[in-house]
Design a protein around this motif. Structure first.
Motif: not given
Ligand SMILES: CCCCCCCCCCCCCCC(=O)SCCNC(=O)CCNC(=O)[C@H](O)C(C)(C)COP(=O)(O)OP(=O)(O)OC[C@H]1O[C@@H](n2cnc3c(N)ncnc32)[C@H](O)[C@@H]1OP(=O)(O)O
Ligand SMILES: CCCCCCCC/C=C\CCCCCCCC(=O)OC[C@@H](O)COP(=O)(O)O
Length: 218
Positions: A39, A41, A63-64, A99, A113-115, A117, A134
């Motif tokens: 992940v 962030i 991404m989210i 999620m 996955l890129w979040v 936060p 995240a």
């Protein structure tokens, strides 16, 4: 709709920086050379972050994003094609369950996955307190977190004042934070650690960079 489409999206969007006169100065590339899912962030100042994101986006990473982006015309279509995971922030229960599903998909399909936060764009000069999604994601999947910090845009881009000059953005990729063996009880300390690492990096790279490359015609 497939995360592999991100390769093409990345190679096209990367060229937008030349039109805006932006340069990127990236350090810590070695920290992205981690096998398997993780992940990412990062702090979130503006839509401009998308350019920095595409500059360093690893393979099989999506991404989210807030679900409203699906309706943003071509951008929405690109997001959909790139396998972006959409969440409804107005329905936090739904967002959380999306999620939780994503933590399983990450492992099944070997996806990163890129979040963001902070959960929203922020140009206050400090990072906003982090939301927890995240960190749950990383702990549920038992995958590392890779923190990434973009330096402040404030010396060349002020959204409210509608000012934009060309400039250099420093991107610092920080060492991964392992989550193996952690449980949901460890999330507050994981957030604390990540926040302090990123906020201090943000302040230090934002103060040491000559951002503006000179004025840009508009
Ligand atoms: C021409 C060019 C075209 C280019 C096209 C290129 C495409 C690239 C596009 C890039 C898009 C980038 C878009 C960025 C965004 O949209 S940012 C906005 C959306 N993202 C986020 O909001 C992520 C961060 N938010 C979260 O993680 C939140 O936690 C969220 C999941 C949304 C839930 O919200 P909220 O309830 O407000 O959060 P809290 O953190 O306060 O949590 C509340 C309680 O819920 C528990 N929780 C949270 N998540 C989980 C989970 N996954 N599993 C279990 N429990 C969870 C949390 O612990 C809290 O409970 P406690 O207080 O601990 O009891
Ligand atoms: C002079 C112009 C300076 C700005 C130009 C920006 C150009 C950027 C180029 C291409 C990128 C376009 C992709 C747009 C994707 C937008 C993602 C985004 O930033 O969504 C917002 C969301 O995360 C949080 O929403 P809120 O802050 O809560 O609402």
């Amino acid at each position: 709709r497939d995360v592999e489409n991100m390769r093409l999206i990345r190679s096209l969007v990367r060229h937008v920086k030349y039109f805006l006169g932006l340069r990127f100065d990236v350090s810590g590339w070695e920290h992205l050379q981690t096998e398997g899912p993780y992940v990412i962030i990062s702090n979130h100042q503006s839509s401009l972050d998308v350019l920095g994101l595409m500059e360093i986006l690893p393979d099989r990473c999506t991404m989210i994003a807030k679900k409203e982006l699906i309706y943003a015309g071509t951008v929405g279509l690109i997001c959909w094609l790139g396998g972006i995971v959409f969440i409804n922030r107005k329905k936090p229960n739904d967002a959380r369950s999306v999620m939780i599903d994503a933590s399983k998909t990450m492992l099944d399909d070997k996806i990163r996955l890129w979040v963001f936060p902070e959960g929203t764009r922020n140009q206050t000069g400090n990072l906003l307190p982090f939301k927890k999604g995240a960190f749950h994601l990383a702990v549920q999947a038992q995958v590392p977190i890779i923190p990434i910090v973009f330096s402040s845009y404030s010396s060349f881009y002020l959204r409210k004042q509608k000012q934009f000059n060309s400039g250099t953005i420093t991107i610092k990729i920080l060492p991964k934070i392992e989550t193996k063996g952690l449980t949901s009880d460890d999330i507050p300390s994981l957030i604390d650690k990540s926040f302090h690492l990123m906020n201090s990096s943000f302040l230090s790279i934002s103060n040491s960079v000559p951002h503006s490359n000179g004025p840009c015609k508009h």
